[in-house]
Structure formats: structure tokens, C-alpha cells
Design a protein around this motif. Sequence first.
Motif, short mmCIF file in Angstrom:
data_model
loop_
_atom_site.label_atom_id
_atom_site.label_comp_id
_atom_site.label_asym_id
_atom_site.label_seq_id
_atom_site.Cartn_x
_atom_site.Cartn_y
_atom_site.Cartn_z
N UNK A 1 0.85 -1.19 0.00
CA UNK A 1 0.00 0.00 0.00
C UNK A 1 0.89 1.24 0.00
N UNK A 2 0.66 2.10 -0.97
CA UNK A 2 1.43 3.34 -1.07
C UNK A 2 0.50 4.49 -0.74
N UNK A 3 0.75 5.13 0.36
CA UNK A 3 -0.04 6.18 0.98
C UNK A 3 -1.36 5.62 1.52
N UNK A 4 -1.88 6.33 2.52
CA UNK A 4 -3.05 5.84 3.26
C UNK A 4 -3.83 7.08 3.72
N UNK A 5 -4.29 7.86 2.73
CA UNK A 5 -4.90 9.15 3.00
C UNK A 5 -6.28 9.07 3.60
N UNK A 6 -6.79 10.20 4.03
CA UNK A 6 -8.07 10.27 4.72
C UNK A 6 -9.19 9.71 3.85
N UNK A 7 -9.96 8.80 4.46
CA UNK A 7 -11.07 8.15 3.78
C UNK A 7 -10.73 6.87 3.07
N UNK A 8 -9.44 6.56 2.92
CA UNK A 8 -9.06 5.43 2.08
C UNK A 8 -9.24 4.08 2.75
N UNK A 9 -9.40 4.04 4.08
CA UNK A 9 -9.68 2.77 4.73
C UNK A 9 -11.02 2.21 4.25
N UNK B 1 -3.61 14.09 4.10
CA UNK B 1 -4.27 13.48 2.94
C UNK B 1 -3.47 12.33 2.33
N UNK B 2 -2.33 12.03 2.95
CA UNK B 2 -1.53 10.88 2.48
C UNK B 2 -1.26 9.85 3.58
N UNK B 3 -1.68 10.12 4.83
CA UNK B 3 -1.34 9.16 5.88
C UNK B 3 -2.36 9.00 7.00
N UNK B 4 -3.43 9.81 7.01
CA UNK B 4 -4.26 9.86 8.20
C UNK B 4 -4.96 8.54 8.52
N UNK B 5 -5.35 7.76 7.52
CA UNK B 5 -6.05 6.52 7.82
C UNK B 5 -5.12 5.42 8.33
N UNK B 6 -3.83 5.65 8.30
CA UNK B 6 -2.92 4.75 9.01
C UNK B 6 -3.20 4.77 10.50
N UNK B 7 -3.77 5.86 10.99
CA UNK B 7 -4.14 5.94 12.41
C UNK B 7 -5.32 5.02 12.72
N UNK B 8 -6.34 5.07 11.89
CA UNK B 8 -7.51 4.22 12.09
C UNK B 8 -7.20 2.75 11.86
N UNK B 9 -6.22 2.50 11.02
CA UNK B 9 -5.84 1.11 10.73
C UNK B 9 -5.26 0.44 11.97
N UNK B 10 -4.81 1.23 12.93
CA UNK B 10 -4.35 0.67 14.21
C UNK B 10 -5.48 -0.14 14.85
N UNK B 11 -6.69 0.37 14.82
CA UNK B 11 -7.84 -0.33 15.40
C UNK B 11 -8.09 -1.64 14.68
#
Length: 249
Positions: A32-40, A64-74
Motif C-alpha cells: 500500500x502506497x499512501x493511506x490518505x483520509x477516507x481510504x480505509x 491526505x496521504x497518511x491519516x487513515x494509518x491511524x484508524x488502521x491501528x484499530x
Amino acid sequence: MRLTVLGCAGSFPGPESACSAYLVEAEGFRLLIDFGSGSLSALQRYTADMNAIDAIILTHLHSDHMLDACLYVIVRRYDPGGARPPIPVYAPLGAAERISAAYSSDNEQVDDVYTFYGLQPGTFPIGPFSITVDRVNHPIETYGVRIEHGGRVIAYSADTAPCEALLRLAAGADLFLCEASYLDGVDNPPGLHLTGGEAGEAATKADVGRLLLTHLIPAWFSEASIVDAASAAYAGPVEVVRPGARYDL
């Protein structure tokens, strides 16, 4: 090698797309390259198993390139089937602290979910891929990416204004996934993003096989104008990517 577009909206999610996230697959390996907001959300929509990611590259630490990496923790930590093992994340230095701070107000550590590796210019393997990264022209530490496998090449601009590093990364690429955030012929902020014309010029100079435009901001600028400017500067195939689009090499 297969490229799947999960999100392609520039700077903030659009009405039809999450922000930047791109899945590259080969030999059963998923990068996965980048993990921006909304992409999860898109990861669940366009893949059979959202846990089946083997590695992540974050080109830079704008939301816009990394924020959903935070939600992916869950997703990884609290899976009802049991916590998932840590996966490697290749990112600019400070990614662990950035994700931890965004995930939890007390900077809860996320090393049970991610193993972080600091990016620096050079070439290295990730799974079956040969990856080359280099610093591009953006206000914070940002890396463009070149992915090679089986004699085929995908180049990704990340966010950048014109620079020589972008041309080196894209040289001879089969697919050039390139941002085009700004209109030509207007007074754009310097050192931040490409126009459609500049994306086309880079594609021509790098002699790429196909130009895939991404990171457009339809709420602000006309997509048709950006495509026309890119096509005027590059004679090869030009396409604006869409969520769910797949490209096989």
C-alpha cells in the motif's frame, strides 16, 4: 504487477473519492502506497481482506496521504480473530510519533501494529518489488516512488512541484501516476504541486508509456482543463484515475 487506485482526491476527500492510496500487487504480495483520509473505506470496498496488506509506504506526513494509518491501528490491534502482527511501514522520520499523536491524545505507542523504517533516497527491496525513492519538491520531507517488478515500472510522483528527482524516478516508466493539482496560466503557490501542463512535460521528458493523472481537486479546478493542458504537453495516453480503477502490467 497490478495497480489499484483506492483513493485519488487531492488535499481533502472529494464527493466521489478518498484521498491518496494506491495498492500495488505482485506474486501475492500487497504493498500500500499512501493511506490518505477516507481510504480505509476504499480498502474494504476494493479488496477481499483489509488485513491482507504486507507493507506500507507513506510518501509524506500530510494528512491526505497518511491519516487513515491511524484508524488502521484499530483494525489490526482489535481484530476479533486476534491481534495481527506488526507490518512494516516505510516513511519519513517522525511517522511513528505523527501516527501515535493522531491516534491518541496521550501519544499511545503503535509499535504493536507497525514497524517503522525511515526513508532516504536510494533503492531497496520490499517483498518482490525493487523500490527506489527520492526527495521531491514539497514543503515537508516527501518522496516520489519508483516500483519495479518483472521488467515493468510504475512511477508515482507523490506531491511535488517540478524537480529533477521526479524525472529520474519516472524515466521510462510504463505507468506514471502523477499529481496534477493546479491549473496552468495562473499564479499558483510555488514549490507545492504540479499543474496539468507540468505533469505532461514531466511525462514527455521522462519518456513514459502512459500518464495517469491523480490528486486533482475538482471542487476548485476544472478536470477537463487539467487534462487538456497535460495532453498538450505529452503525446502519449493521458487518463484521470478513478477509485477502483485497476491497471495490469
